[in-house]
Design a protein around this motif. Structure first.
Motif, mmCIF file in Angstrom:
data_model
loop_
_atom_site.group_PDB
_atom_site.id
_atom_site.type_symbol
_atom_site.label_atom_id
_atom_site.label_comp_id
_atom_site.label_asym_id
_atom_site.label_seq_id
_atom_site.Cartn_x
_atom_site.Cartn_y
_atom_site.Cartn_z
ATOM 1 N N SER A 155 103.509 3.211 128.433
ATOM 2 C CA SER A 155 104.506 3.996 127.577
ATOM 3 C C SER A 155 105.451 3.083 126.634
ATOM 4 O O SER A 155 105.578 2.413 127.457
ATOM 5 C CB SER A 155 104.774 5.672 127.849
ATOM 6 N N LEU A 156 105.300 3.356 125.406
ATOM 7 C CA LEU A 156 106.618 2.489 124.488
ATOM 8 C C LEU A 156 107.538 2.872 125.007
ATOM 9 O O LEU A 156 109.248 1.659 125.470
ATOM 10 C CB LEU A 156 106.919 2.622 123.176
ATOM 11 N N GLY A 157 108.250 4.043 125.621
ATOM 12 C CA GLY A 157 109.214 4.186 126.470
ATOM 13 C C GLY A 157 109.828 3.418 127.671
ATOM 14 O O GLY A 157 111.220 3.458 127.743
ATOM 15 N N ARG A 191 110.237 1.397 117.238
ATOM 16 C CA ARG A 191 109.759 2.416 117.719
ATOM 17 C C ARG A 191 112.270 2.357 118.353
ATOM 18 O O ARG A 191 112.736 3.402 117.349
ATOM 19 C CB ARG A 191 109.302 2.217 118.955
ATOM 20 N N GLU A 192 112.207 1.539 118.784
ATOM 21 C CA GLU A 192 113.212 1.894 118.957
ATOM 22 C C GLU A 192 115.117 1.793 117.600
ATOM 23 O O GLU A 192 115.972 2.204 117.744
ATOM 24 C CB GLU A 192 114.442 0.705 119.756
ATOM 25 N N VAL A 204 113.867 2.713 114.702
ATOM 26 C CA VAL A 204 113.479 4.452 113.898
ATOM 27 C C VAL A 204 114.373 5.461 115.116
ATOM 28 O O VAL A 204 114.827 6.756 114.519
ATOM 29 C CB VAL A 204 112.401 4.076 114.044
ATOM 30 N N TRP A 205 114.571 5.401 116.448
ATOM 31 C CA TRP A 205 114.382 6.546 117.090
ATOM 32 C C TRP A 205 115.149 5.723 118.466
ATOM 33 O O TRP A 205 114.782 5.816 119.451
ATOM 34 C CB TRP A 205 113.194 7.182 117.500
ATOM 35 N N ALA A 255 110.660 -0.092 126.712
ATOM 36 C CA ALA A 255 111.911 0.401 126.104
ATOM 37 C C ALA A 255 112.578 -0.127 126.698
ATOM 38 O O ALA A 255 113.615 -0.644 126.986
ATOM 39 C CB ALA A 255 111.899 1.130 124.695
ATOM 40 N N VAL A 292 106.738 -3.946 118.271
ATOM 41 C CA VAL A 292 106.233 -2.541 118.224
ATOM 42 C C VAL A 292 107.394 -2.373 118.665
ATOM 43 O O VAL A 292 108.091 -0.929 118.285
ATOM 44 C CB VAL A 292 105.478 -2.256 118.647
ATOM 45 N N VAL A 293 108.338 -2.664 120.040
ATOM 46 C CA VAL A 293 108.648 -1.698 121.092
ATOM 47 C C VAL A 293 110.269 -1.272 120.238
ATOM 48 O O VAL A 293 110.778 -0.993 119.879
ATOM 49 C CB VAL A 293 109.369 -2.213 122.674
#
Length: 88
Positions: A22-24, A58-59, A61-62, A27, A54-55
């Motif tokens: 996953s991206l999480g 994502r980080e 924003v979240w 990260a 992308v990672v």
């Protein structure tokens, strides 16, 4: 160094562990200072920087737990790691 394959739908697959990632999870790896290389599944071309972007997006924003605890942001860690990895 972790080897990844990026599929047409954006999903990532760890080539060493033979499982999706996953991206999480990626990260977390970047935050911990671990490096990776990503290849496009259909062309075989290096897409490490695109996956990292992308990672990072994502980080941004979240944000993950490190930002909440006053630790290094993923952006700071990634910039430091990118400076140590020679371009493909």
């Amino acid at each position: 160094m972790r080897g990844l394959t990026r599929h047409h739908d954006g999903s990532l697959h760890d080539t060493g562990l033979h499982r999706p990632i996953s991206l999480g999870e990626l990260a977390d790896d970047v935050r911990a200072g671990r490096s990776f290389r990503a290849r496009d599944a259909s062309t075989g071309e290096d897409c490490t920087y695109q996956v990292l972007a992308v990672v990072l997006a994502r980080e941004t924003v979240w944000p993950g737990p490190a930002a909440e605890q006053g630790g290094l942001s993923l952006l700071q860690v990634a910039a430091s790691a990118a400076a140590r990895v020679p371009p493909p």
